[in-house]
Design a protein around this motif. Structure first.
Motif, PDB file in Angstrom:
ATOM      1  N   TYR A   1       0.812  -1.223   0.000  1.00  0.00           N
ATOM      2  CA  TYR A   1       0.000   0.000   0.000  1.00  0.00           C
ATOM      3  C   TYR A   1       0.843   1.270   0.000  1.00  0.00           C
ATOM      4  N   ASP A   2       2.090   1.186   0.485  1.00  0.00           N
ATOM      5  CA  ASP A   2       3.002   2.338   0.415  1.00  0.00           C
ATOM      6  C   ASP A   2       3.135   2.858  -1.013  1.00  0.00           C
ATOM      7  N   LEU A   3       2.907   1.964  -1.980  1.00  0.00           N
ATOM      8  CA  LEU A   3       3.048   2.320  -3.392  1.00  0.00           C
ATOM      9  C   LEU A   3       2.143   3.483  -3.780  1.00  0.00           C
ATOM     10  N   ARG A   4       1.051   3.667  -3.049  1.00  0.00           N
ATOM     11  CA  ARG A   4       0.085   4.725  -3.363  1.00  0.00           C
ATOM     12  C   ARG A   4       0.476   6.088  -2.771  1.00  0.00           C
ATOM     13  N   PHE A   5       1.635   6.159  -2.122  1.00  0.00           N
ATOM     14  CA  PHE A   5       2.038   7.395  -1.451  1.00  0.00           C
ATOM     15  C   PHE A   5       3.382   7.856  -2.004  1.00  0.00           C
ATOM     16  N   PRO A   6       3.368   8.552  -3.141  1.00  0.00           N
ATOM     17  CA  PRO A   6       4.615   8.934  -3.806  1.00  0.00           C
ATOM     18  C   PRO A   6       5.483   9.870  -2.987  1.00  0.00           C
ATOM     19  N   GLU A   7       4.870  10.656  -2.106  1.00  0.00           N
ATOM     20  CA  GLU A   7       5.659  11.570  -1.289  1.00  0.00           C
ATOM     21  C   GLU A   7       6.536  10.811  -0.291  1.00  0.00           C
ATOM     22  N   TRP A   8       6.088   9.654   0.149  1.00  0.00           N
ATOM     23  CA  TRP A   8       6.871   8.812   1.061  1.00  0.00           C
ATOM     24  C   TRP A   8       8.029   8.162   0.308  1.00  0.00           C
ATOM     25  N   ILE A   9       7.746   7.658  -0.869  1.00  0.00           N
ATOM     26  CA  ILE A   9       8.785   7.015  -1.676  1.00  0.00           C
ATOM     27  C   ILE A   9       9.828   8.032  -2.137  1.00  0.00           C
ATOM     28  N   ARG A  10       9.403   9.252  -2.448  1.00  0.00           N
ATOM     29  CA  ARG A  10      10.346  10.279  -2.899  1.00  0.00           C
ATOM     30  C   ARG A  10      11.397  10.573  -1.821  1.00  0.00           C
ATOM     31  N   LYS A  11      11.057  10.394  -0.548  1.00  0.00           N
ATOM     32  CA  LYS A  11      12.038  10.617   0.527  1.00  0.00           C
ATOM     33  C   LYS A  11      13.256   9.715   0.332  1.00  0.00           C
ATOM     34  N   ALA A  12      13.030   8.473  -0.047  1.00  0.00           N
ATOM     35  CA  ALA A  12      14.154   7.546  -0.261  1.00  0.00           C
ATOM     36  C   ALA A  12      14.964   7.942  -1.478  1.00  0.00           C
TER      37      ALA A  12
END
Length: 262
Positions: A149-160
């Motif tokens: 479900y993290d896949l739906r949150f691009p702002e979280w992934i962009r941190k990495a």
């Protein structure tokens, strides 16, 4: 750097860690006895238990100790990096949906607990969300792990990505009715972050869900290098992480960001 990635898209026996551990051991042996074994093996989300959420307090791995011991041994035995999907980790404060990554020396190089819990599948009733994210190194490649479900949150992934990640590993249990979303979101995360996306979904079904399979490896242009269908499968593909910086320099989106207005 060139790496061979293997995704194990497996069916999962509902609520039976012992059966699932045996299956993983057998599948890893099958993978590693090949003439050209992979550098990295990836497993799906909650592969020890499936979505038997109501029994997690009975079958979750206390402090992740069994999982860490198992994959430390397997990584050293086969001299392979392992993204050990995720498992329910029982702690004093609750149960987390936790991903471990191991290097070929058997060392834990990251521990990540799923930050976004999907209420649609009642995760919030049985799991505790994580809140931290640390990229990690595999063969000098900066990588990061997320869960389903993290896949739906691009702002979280962009941190990495802003912390240097070039490869994203995403174990999942994504349902068949939202297969189109799975494929589109995986491709979008690769394109917008100009990185490799290694997405390992599960196959099969449980008492409440049919799962989509379609594990895939996507390059920084958004091209699908390999994709399974809905059945249990093992897919293996070579990636070249040098392509990440080449593509980022060709279309330098990161220098055009305006974080001060976001």
């Amino acid at each position: 750097m060139k790496q061979t990635i293997c995704l194990i898209q497996m069916d999962i026996t509902f609520g039976d860690p012992e059966a699932n551990v045996k299956r993983v051991k057998d599948l890893m042996h099958q993978v590693m006895k090949q003439l050209h074994p992979p550098h990295v093996i990836v497993l799906p989300e909650l592969w020890t238990t499936g979505y038997d959420l109501k029994r997690l307090h009975e079958i979750a791995d206390p402090e992740g100790e069994h999982t860490q011991s198992l994959f430390a041994e397997l990584a050293k035995k086969y001299q392979v990096h392992i993204i050990a999907g995720s498992i329910p980790k029982k702690t004093k404060t609750g149960i987390t949906n936790t991903l471990y990554a191991f290097n070929r020396e058997g060392e834990v190089v990251t521990e990540y607990s799923k930050a976004h819990l999907i209420q649609l599948m009642d995760e919030h009733l049985y799991l505790t969300a994580g809140s931290s994210l640390e990229p990690f190194m595999l063969d000098e490649v900066v990588s990061a792990g997320f869960i389903c479900y993290d896949l739906r949150f691009p702002e979280w992934i962009r941190k990495a990505i802003l912390a240097g990640a070039e490869v994203l590993y995403i174990p999942a249990q994504w349902p068949i009715q939202r297969l189109a979303h799975w494929r589109s979101l995986c491709i979008a995360r690769a394109i917008e972050n100009q990185c490799y996306v290694i997405a390992c979904n599960r196959a099969g079904s449980d008492p409440n869900n049919q799962f989509a399979g379609h594990s895939m490896v996507i390059d920084p242009w958004g091209e699908i290098l390999a994709e399974a269908d809905e059945r249990p499968a093992i897919i293996q593909v070579k990636i070249d992480t040098d392509q990440v910086q080449k593509i980022r320099s060709t279309i330098p989106i990161f220098i055009d960001r305006r974080p001060e207005i976001y």
